[in-house]
Design an enzyme around this catalytic site. Structure first.
Site, short mmCIF file in Angstrom:
data_model
loop_
_atom_site.label_atom_id
_atom_site.label_comp_id
_atom_site.label_asym_id
_atom_site.label_seq_id
_atom_site.Cartn_x
_atom_site.Cartn_y
_atom_site.Cartn_z
NE ARG A 213 7.50 -3.88 0.39
CZ ARG A 213 8.82 -2.84 0.71
NH1 ARG A 213 9.58 -4.08 0.11
NH2 ARG A 213 9.24 -1.86 0.45
CB THR A 214 1.17 -2.21 0.32
OG1 THR A 214 1.21 -3.36 1.30
CG2 THR A 214 -0.81 -3.20 0.25
CE LYS B 178 -9.07 20.40 -6.99
NZ LYS B 178 -9.09 19.94 -7.93
NE ARG C 54 -0.56 1.43 3.29
CZ ARG C 54 0.70 0.37 3.12
NH1 ARG C 54 1.93 1.27 2.75
NH2 ARG C 54 1.04 -0.83 3.19
CG HIS D 12 -1.05 -3.83 6.11
ND1 HIS D 12 -1.69 -4.68 5.22
CD2 HIS D 12 -0.03 -3.67 5.67
CE1 HIS D 12 -0.75 -4.28 3.55
NE2 HIS D 12 0.38 -3.75 4.61
C1 NCD Z 1 4.16 -2.40 6.58
C2 NCD Z 1 2.63 -1.20 6.58
O1 NCD Z 1 3.15 -0.04 5.26
O2 NCD Z 1 2.11 -1.15 7.26
N1 NCD Z 1 5.19 -2.52 5.59
C3 NCD Z 1 3.87 -3.61 3.96
O3 NCD Z 1 2.88 -3.39 3.37
N2 NCD Z 1 4.85 -4.57 4.01
C4 NCD Z 1 5.57 -2.18 6.90
C5 NCD Z 1 6.03 -1.15 7.54
O4 NCD Z 1 5.81 -0.02 6.89
O5 NCD Z 1 6.70 -1.41 8.46
#
Ligand code: NCD
Length: 360
Positions: free
Chosen positions: A51-52, A80, A101, A129
């Site tokens: 999703r993100t 590397k 991320r 997040h």
């Molecule tokens: C979350 C995350 O990556 O922290 N997912 C997301 O970004 N929608 C929640 C999770 O992974 O449980």
């Protein structure tokens, strides 16, 4: 340079205005289709995501911009041995904005220190997040018509779930909120979040019993037990089925309670709950695209902002290395171990990157 590393980098009025922009985007998407023509988003994902990453990429495409990046650190030069610092310097020359991320707590802040373009934290380890929080706030606003005055239950892995840390930081700034943290003992909310609530005088309740508090909730925010963050798999196995929401279980909940989840779910919400009109989690995922469009627009249009770093050098001040084994300073040796001082002299100094208390 304006970054979004922690949800507290945005004021409440800025969050309100992002929500208003997202609502306008939903109503008139064609008005935004060319807003970022010629601009490039770098999407750097050192950790899994559906999703993100896709909502960031979809957001930039919907604004007429382009996207470069990687979805797997193994395909980048990190495999590397390239440092995060070098990668970020290089990518700053290829893109106008970065969404990143990383599995390490504090990695996004570390990246922001070396970037020449805005950095958006798309999740740093089990720490924060903030764009999921923006998604959650837009969802609460759309589902309930307001954000303040809610009883919010957060259930599941409150220790390692980064989404709940950022969400509580944001919600605790709205008036008349009640928080109920529902988790097994081992997965309770981290002390830095509880201390922040205590400093604000914001009440909260902790329990491990979901059923006893369910009837009180306006919002139930379910979370996945974060398997990848456990040091031993036996503990995960013991805790993985701590809470499973079923259709029967929500019979006694308020008829307008919003059921939220950042997703992905494993088995903490049974599929039969999806048919219930209170299940908001798939609407929530869609909102992520629109609020990220609003955020990209904002950061690209602002050259100066309130992200202010007033670091102190931790080693010089006599502090030992950050005790959090998952902190970015423990894996990237060039990253300086800065400190974040407490607001009062009684408050302890913390690691600037991951908020863990530092020791002399
Ligand atoms: C979350 C995350 O990556 O922290 N997912 C997301 O970004 N929608 C929640 C999770 O992974 O449980």
């Amino acid at each position: 340079m304006r970054h979004l590393i922690d949800i507290l980098d945005l004021s409440l009025s800025e969050i309100d205005s992002l929500i208003r922009t997202a609502e306008d985007i939903i109503a008139h998407p064609q008005d935004y289709a060319e807003k970022c023509r010629g601009q490039i988003l770098a999407s750097l994902f050192y950790e899994s995501s559906t999703r993100t990453r896709l909502s960031f990429e979809s957001a930039m495409c919907s604004l007429g911009g382009s996207v470069i990046g990687f979805a797997d650190a193994e395909t980048s030069s990190a495999s590397k041995g390239e440092s995060l610092q070098d990668t970020i310097k290089v990518v700053s020359g290829y893109a106008d904005i970065i969404a990143m991320r990383h599995p390490r707590d504090g990695a996004a802040l570390a990246a922001a220190l070396y970037a020449d373009v805005p950095v958006i934290n798309a999740g740093d380890g089990s720490h924060n997040h903030p764009t999921q929080t923006l998604t959650d706030l837009l969802t609460i606003h759309r589902e309930k018509g307001k954000i303040s005055g809610m009883t919010v239950g957060l259930c599941g892995d409150l220790r390692y779930g980064r989404t709940v840390h950022s969400l509580i930081e944001a919600l605790s700034r709205y008036p008349n909120m009640r928080f109920i943290f529902i988790a097994p003992e081992e997965l309770r909310m981290p002390e830095y979040v509880l201390e922040m609530l205590e400093t604000l005088g914001q009440p909260y309740v902790e329990t491990d019993d979901l059923d006893s508090v369910l009837p009180e909730l306006d919002i139930l925010y379910m979370t996945r037990i974060q398997r990848e963050r456990f040091e031993d798999s036996l503990t995960y196995e013991r805790l993985k089925n701590s809470y499973i929401l079923t259709r029967d279980r929500i019979q006694g909940a308020k008829p307008d309670m919003a059921i939220m989840h950042p997703l992905p779910r494993v088995n903490e919400i049974a599929p039969d709950v999806d048919e219930d009109p209170r299940a908001a989690y798939f609407r929530q995922t869609k909102n992520g695209r629109y609020i990220r469009m609003a955020l990209i627009l904002k950061l690209l249009s602002e050259r100066a902002g309130n992200f202010q770093l007033i670091p102190g050098d931790a080693a010089q001040a006599g502090y030992r290395p950050c005790p959090n084994g998952r902190c970015i300073t423990r894996s990237e040796m060039q990253i300086k171990p800065y400190i974040r001082r407490g607001r009062t002299s009684q408050e302890p100094a913390r690691c600037l990157y991951c908020d863990t208390k530092l020791k002399y």
